[in-house]
Scaffold this motif. Structure first.
Motif: not given
Lengths: 224, 282
Positions: B1-19
């Protein structure tokens, strides 16, 4: 930015191997194109292996296949012909020197080089003092002389098909999601900068990016 | 089960936006979560494909040749890697004395270097202290100088203020001819109540005979008769400047008068009053 590069390339060392065929929930572009993609990836890996042995013809072959999309990416991000040329040259030289370090398990040659190009472009963008000016030109008018003119080789046809598929999938997104994703990918802006540029709360931007990219994932083939 | 928060982190990571904090959070979420790892892989692939969304631009014709010309050195390859050196056996006991000697040498060198470093640091600290003392003394001298200057300025201001106050206390009176006997004469009397002294300036006062003097009178309401302020004789030009003082204590001045008297003056005015001036009340 080096950190970003390392993370982009290395972080997925923690992830599942790219060759994993157990992916589900994804719409592919048709089974007929799959063998062609695999052959293409194999050919590009072979070119890299030849480059690692010092064969310049292999570099020329890889250039013919990938210089177009990489140059287009660089030009889209930097909005400047000269800078885009310098950047693409740097990338090919880097790949020439480090061809032996390429690991096929971490993605296709194209993915590797595209990631390098984007990260290096972001470095340049962030080093620029004239960021504001750049943002104003984030979507530059294409120069007529630079458009079209591609030979109808098998490689260019393949690229055209792939590009059309990506653009089509992108066009199906809600405009606000598409805008946020394009800004994130092509402009080198941070989350906060995107939120400021679009005058939206940070949480809204994150949500748009999440929904948009997840939808793109479902619309695009698993691997380029 | 993947949470919305995890999805958000994963998408930000894919675009190189993670802080940084998000990067750490994602690393934490990833631990033992194969499903999330797979999602990250897919999203990374998806993000890379955005490259193809860029409008197609053909690279300049000369770029390829430029790159090929720049690649003068062969690429690094596994085959080109230097061959491993042959391993030669060497008994450890043979090098033990040399190793100990080397270790002692290194230790001695390090100690000497450390000692020199400490000495240098000590010298630097002493110099720094001296400089600080000099700076302190200079600052003190400067402060003292400024203090003296300030004191002088305060004193000057006090004097000025005092003088201004004195000026406000002074009573100035112009004396006029009373009976027209000295129509051209001009006289001004300035009286300082605090010091009970005055300054009289007279011009164009007619000359008097040898056996006569002009006598100045200070009119104080406290006394029934004007108080004697002294006698004087003008010069040939009729000009006189003199300081005067009453022969009795003066409490307040109502007027000044000048009379023509016999030489040496008189205790009580007898001769004609030639000039008179009333002191205006404040």
């Amino acid at each position: 930015m080096l950190l970003v590069s390392v993370l982009s390339l290395g972080f997925c060392g923690l992830c599942a191997p790219r060759g994993d065929t157990s992916r589900t929930g994804r719409v592919t572009m048709g089974n007929a194109s799959q063998p062609s993609d695999d052959n293409r990836h194999a050919a590009q890996r072979a070119l890299l292996a030849a480059m690692a042995r010092g064969e310049r013809n292999a570099l020329a072959g890889l250039y013919d296949q990938l210089a177009g999309p990489l140059y287009s990416l660089a030009f889209r991000m930097l909005g400047d012909n000269g800078e885009a040329q310098d950047l693409v040259q740097d990338i090919f030289l880097q790949v020439w020197r480090s061809a032996a370090t390429y690991e096929s398990g971490r993605g296709s040659v194209f993915s590797w080089m595209a990631t390098l190009t984007r990260n290096r472009a972001i470095d340049r963008i962030r080093m620029r003092k004239r960021r504001g000016e750049l943002l104003g030109n984030a979507a530059p008018e294409l120069q007529p002389s630079a458009l079209g003119g591609e030979e109808d080789s098998a490689g260019s046809l393949w690229l055209r098909e792939k590009s059309a598929a990506v653009r089509s999938a992108l066009a199906e997104l809600a405009p606000d999601q598409r805008q946020a994703i394009e800004l994130a990918y092509f402009s080198g802006l941070t989350q906060q900068e995107i939120a400021a540029k679009l005058s939206e709360p940070l949480g809204t931007i994150k949500a748009r990016i999440r929904r948009g990219l997840l939808r793109l994932k479902d619309r695009l083939p698993a691997r380029l | 089960m993947i949470t919305e928060r995890q999805e958000e982190l994963a998408t930000l990571h894919a675009l190189g936006l993670l802080e940084d904090a998000e990067q750490r959070a994602l690393a934490g979420e990833l631990a033992g979560n194969a499903e999330l790892a797979a999602l990250i892989t897919l999203l990374d692939d998806t993000a890379v494909q955005l490259t193809l969304a860029a409008p197609t631009v053909v690279p300049p014709a000369g770029l390829k040749n430029r790159i090929l010309e720049a690649c003068t050195e062969p690429g690094r390859s596994a085959a080109a890697a230097p061959a491993e050196a042959p391993v030669v056996g060497f008994p450890l006991w043979r090098i033990a004395p040399w190793a100990m000697a080397a270790a002692l040498m290194i230790a001695a060198t390090w100690l000497a270097s450390h000692n020199l470093s400490l000495q240098s640091e000590n010298d630097a600290l002493r110099t720094e202290r001296k400089l600080a003392e000099i700076a302190y003394q200079a600052a003190q001298a400067q402060l003292k100088e400024r203090s003296l200057l300030a004191e002088g300025m305060i004193n000057d201001l006090g004097h000025q203020l005092h003088e201004q106050q004195d000026l406000t206390r002074l009573k100035v009176t112009a004396l006029a001819s009373l009976a027209g006997n000295t129509p051209e004469a001009q006289a001004i009397a300035v009286w300082d109540p605090s010091r009970e002294t005055g300054l009289l300036t007279v011009d164009k006062l007619p000359a008097v005979r040898e056996n006569q003097d002009y006598q100045l009178w200070v009119v104080d309401p406290a006394y029934p008769n004007p108080v004697d302020g002294g006698v004087f004789k003008p010069g040939a030009d009729g000009h006189v400047v003199l300081t005067f003082k009453g022969n009795k204590p003066i409490k307040s001045v109502a007027a000044f008068a000048i009379s023509l008297e016999k030489k040496g003056g008189v205790p009580k005015a007898e001769g004609p009053i030639v000039l008179l001036g009333k002191v205006p009340p404040i």
